[in-house]
Design a protein around this motif. Sequence first.
Motif: not given
Length: 307
Positions: A14, A17-18, A21, A24-25, A35, A242
């Motif tokens: 997490e 991810r923050r 981002p 992460f994607y 996700p 998101e």
Amino acid sequence: MAASGDGGADMEVEAFRRLYPARFYQRYLDAAVRPDARLLNRARSTSISLGPVPTADGSALVKVGNTTMLAGVKLEVMTPSSEGPDLGQVVVEFHMPPICSPQSRPGRPAEAACTITEQLTNALKSSELVDLHELSIAPGKAAWMAYLDIYCLDADGSLLDAALLASVSALAHLQIPSVAMTEEGTVIPALPETGISNHLSNDKHLQQPTVSEQRRLKLGAIPWSLTCALYKKHVLADPTAEEETVLHTILTVIIDSSGRLVAFYKPGGSIPATTNIIQECISLAKRRSKELQRSLDEAITQYESET
């Protein structure tokens, strides 16, 4: 103290991810998955509930994933214009109250609200979903003004898609009441048993027993909307809030139930909409329209079985 076990791993994911981002994607999308475990070309689960607002003439609650819309239609009598003496009107307004998103602030309209209001109005008009002749009461004397209000309760992406689905569903649920009219042109609700307003049943000035019968609004070609997010060569159907924020390039296709292209929106973004991308989005929109039609048919069947 550092966290350990699965909880610690979840916290690390997490945090990544923050903080990062886009990276992460990218890890997910390069593997052609998202996700939330959806395939790139799949929309979120969708539900439609008809008649949640008993004080409205037509209403619907729609959920597309977490995105939630409540739509209601209220009818009022109007004097038709001389240019369209046998035509009613539909007025659309989309609302984003502060509870729906961190981007919505008290005391000021959300930037997206006006844009979506205009897009909804154009989609309903261009598809000819509502035949305005259906809203006539007495040509040249009275017609229905249908106020369609859509409230966003949770703005988790693809807002136009969910708002249009809620609008269509509320109009599909709309019941046009039976009314009577006096010689002076006053329109008054009629009793279903006699077709005459209760307090006018002995009034000699009543023009005719019934001007219009209670009925469901007949709908024309239904507009369906699908928003897609673009990432490199990938097309993601029905993005979350998101995903819209991270991927930036958004494209929306609106087609009607006959397969006709009604509208196409691409508000900026760094990825160009090539012919192949547009064709893929239209193909996904057509498949999505069939899914939404089934959902609406099931909602109507369920509502009729319960009433």
